[in-house]
Design a protein around this motif. Structure first.
Motif, PDB file in Angstrom:
ATOM      1  N   LYS A  94       0.822  -1.215   0.000  1.00 33.53           N
ATOM      2  CA  LYS A  94       0.000   0.000   0.000  1.00 33.53           C
ATOM      3  C   LYS A  94       0.851   1.258   0.000  1.00 33.53           C
ATOM      4  O   LYS A  94       0.559   2.231  -0.714  1.00 33.53           O
ATOM      5  N   GLU A  95       1.940   1.260   0.788  1.00 35.54           N
ATOM      6  CA  GLU A  95       2.765   2.450   0.960  1.00 35.54           C
ATOM      7  C   GLU A  95       3.961   2.491   0.014  1.00 35.54           C
ATOM      8  O   GLU A  95       4.759   3.426   0.060  1.00 35.54           O
ATOM      9  N   ASP A  96       4.101   1.483  -0.836  1.00 31.29           N
ATOM     10  CA  ASP A  96       5.194   1.422  -1.813  1.00 31.29           C
ATOM     11  C   ASP A  96       6.563   1.438  -1.146  1.00 31.29           C
ATOM     12  O   ASP A  96       7.476   2.147  -1.576  1.00 31.29           O
ATOM     13  N   PHE A  97       6.709   0.635  -0.093  1.00 29.65           N
ATOM     14  CA  PHE A  97       8.002   0.506   0.563  1.00 29.65           C
ATOM     15  C   PHE A  97       9.004  -0.175  -0.371  1.00 29.65           C
ATOM     16  O   PHE A  97       8.627  -0.992  -1.221  1.00 29.65           O
ATOM     17  N   LEU A  98      10.269   0.113  -0.159  1.00 33.72           N
ATOM     18  CA  LEU A  98      11.363  -0.615  -0.797  1.00 33.72           C
ATOM     19  C   LEU A  98      11.963  -1.545   0.244  1.00 33.72           C
ATOM     20  O   LEU A  98      12.306  -1.116   1.347  1.00 33.72           O
ATOM     21  N   LEU A  99      12.073  -2.833  -0.098  1.00 31.30           N
ATOM     22  CA  LEU A  99      12.494  -3.842   0.864  1.00 31.30           C
ATOM     23  C   LEU A  99      13.925  -4.270   0.565  1.00 31.30           C
ATOM     24  O   LEU A  99      14.207  -4.867  -0.478  1.00 31.30           O
ATOM     25  N   PHE A 100      14.828  -3.947   1.485  1.00 29.72           N
ATOM     26  CA  PHE A 100      16.241  -4.295   1.348  1.00 29.72           C
ATOM     27  C   PHE A 100      16.439  -5.683   1.948  1.00 29.72           C
ATOM     28  O   PHE A 100      16.227  -5.893   3.145  1.00 29.72           O
ATOM     29  N   LEU A 101      16.847  -6.634   1.111  1.00 30.49           N
ATOM     30  CA  LEU A 101      16.899  -8.038   1.503  1.00 30.49           C
ATOM     31  C   LEU A 101      18.308  -8.408   1.947  1.00 30.49           C
ATOM     32  O   LEU A 101      19.191  -8.664   1.122  1.00 30.49           O
ATOM     33  N   GLU A 102      18.512  -8.453   3.237  1.00 33.49           N
ATOM     34  CA  GLU A 102      19.837  -8.719   3.802  1.00 33.49           C
ATOM     35  C   GLU A 102      20.404 -10.054   3.344  1.00 33.49           C
ATOM     36  O   GLU A 102      21.606 -10.179   3.099  1.00 33.49           O
ATOM     37  N   HIS A 103      19.558 -11.080   3.224  1.00 32.06           N
ATOM     38  CA  HIS A 103      20.053 -12.436   2.965  1.00 32.06           C
ATOM     39  C   HIS A 103      19.909 -12.894   1.516  1.00 32.06           C
ATOM     40  O   HIS A 103      20.298 -14.022   1.198  1.00 32.06           O
TER      41      HIS A 103
END
Length: 286
Positions: free
Chosen positions: A248-257
């Motif tokens: 909904k908020e258009d987050f950007l997800l930084f994938l550590e693994h």
């Protein structure tokens, strides 16, 4: 504020353990396994330069364990924290704060190193404050039998013994703004008690450091929960609430693994929240 990805080193983990009850015939499509059933895993940290502070989020597993220990994890590539910091013009002695999402060895092991004569341990960031939270610290220093192998005392106790440890003060709710560090924190309990997920406002976006709430892009569907999670039935609603908000908020997800997908966005579909776009850090921010 400026943010830099910091590569702390790659390794491998058992694909079945990483996906729990999900059959290999399904997860192998997104996270292909080698002949030993191991899948590629990264330990990509974040460095936040904010005024006169340099905040490092997580530190990887470090290099102080013995060959037998590392033999379980099939390390690959030549990335390490010092090399990655140097690429951006920094040294570990420049770090003012180390924020640990949780105290499993692959997230905090790099925080502590051998001393010069290898008779004991010392902080690997001598000028930094180490940040955890009281509830998780107590969980990690008095571990349950299931998690004991992930909470190694040599990674944890020297932080306190050095006098460099501080706790984030919880406000009794799942999401809060951190007055200590200047970014938002989501507290989640499914993987381990009181894991902290940083939310950073950066260049007009919300960038979320996913730690073990979402290890890889292959874990976006709700039932795709790690066998390592202590409370998988709690991970499910935590993931659902977060992913619906992220879409909904258009987050950007930084994938550590995730060794192959650095940052993703998600979207709502008729099957639930699914991955939308894949980005590199440089595509978005440089």
């Amino acid at each position: 504020m400026k943010i830099y990805p910091i590569e702390a080193g790659n390794f491998k983990l058992d694909g079945g353990a990483m996906f729990g009850v999900v059959p290999k015939s399904i997860w192998n499509k997104t996270n292909p396994a080698d002949d030993n059933n191991m899948i590629d895993i990264a330990a990509t940290c974040l460095l936040v330069e904010d005024g006169d502070r340099l905040i490092l989020i997580d530190t990887g597993m470090g290099d102080k364990q013995n060959d037998k220990f590392f033999g379980y994890y099939y390390r690959w590539g030549d990335d390490n924290i010092d090399k990655s910091l140097g690429k951006h013009g920094f040294h570990r002695d420049d770090i003012t704060d180390v924020f640990m999402t949780h105290l499993h060895f692959d997230h905090c092991g790099g925080s502590i190193q051998w001393n010069k004569d290898r008779t004991g341990y010392e902080p690997a960031f001598k000028n930094a404050t180490f940040w955890s939270n009281k509830e998780h610290w107590e969980w990690a220093t008095n571990p349950n039998a299931r998690e004991k192998a992930s909470f190694l005392k040599e990674n944890i106790l020297p932080m306190q013994e050095s006098g460099q440890l501080k706790f984030i003060q919880r406000q009794g709710k799942a999401f809060q703004s951190s007055s200590e560090l200047g970014f938002g924190i989501l507290f989640v309990d499914g993987h381990t008690d009181k894991q902290m997920i940083p939310h950073l406002k950066y260049q007009g976006k919300i960038l979320v450091f996913m730690a073990d709430l979402l290890p890889t892009a292959g874990h976006v569907p709700l039932p795709f929960v790690m066998g390592y999670d202590t409370r998988p039935l709690l991970t499910l609603p935590e993931k659902q609430i977060f992913l619906e908000t992220a879409a909904k908020e258009d987050f950007l997800l930084f994938l550590e693994h995730d060794a192959h997908n650095e940052i993703i966005s998600v979207k709502e579909t008729e099957k639930g929240v699914r991955m939308n776009e894949v980005y590199t850090f440089n595509e978005l921010f440089n």
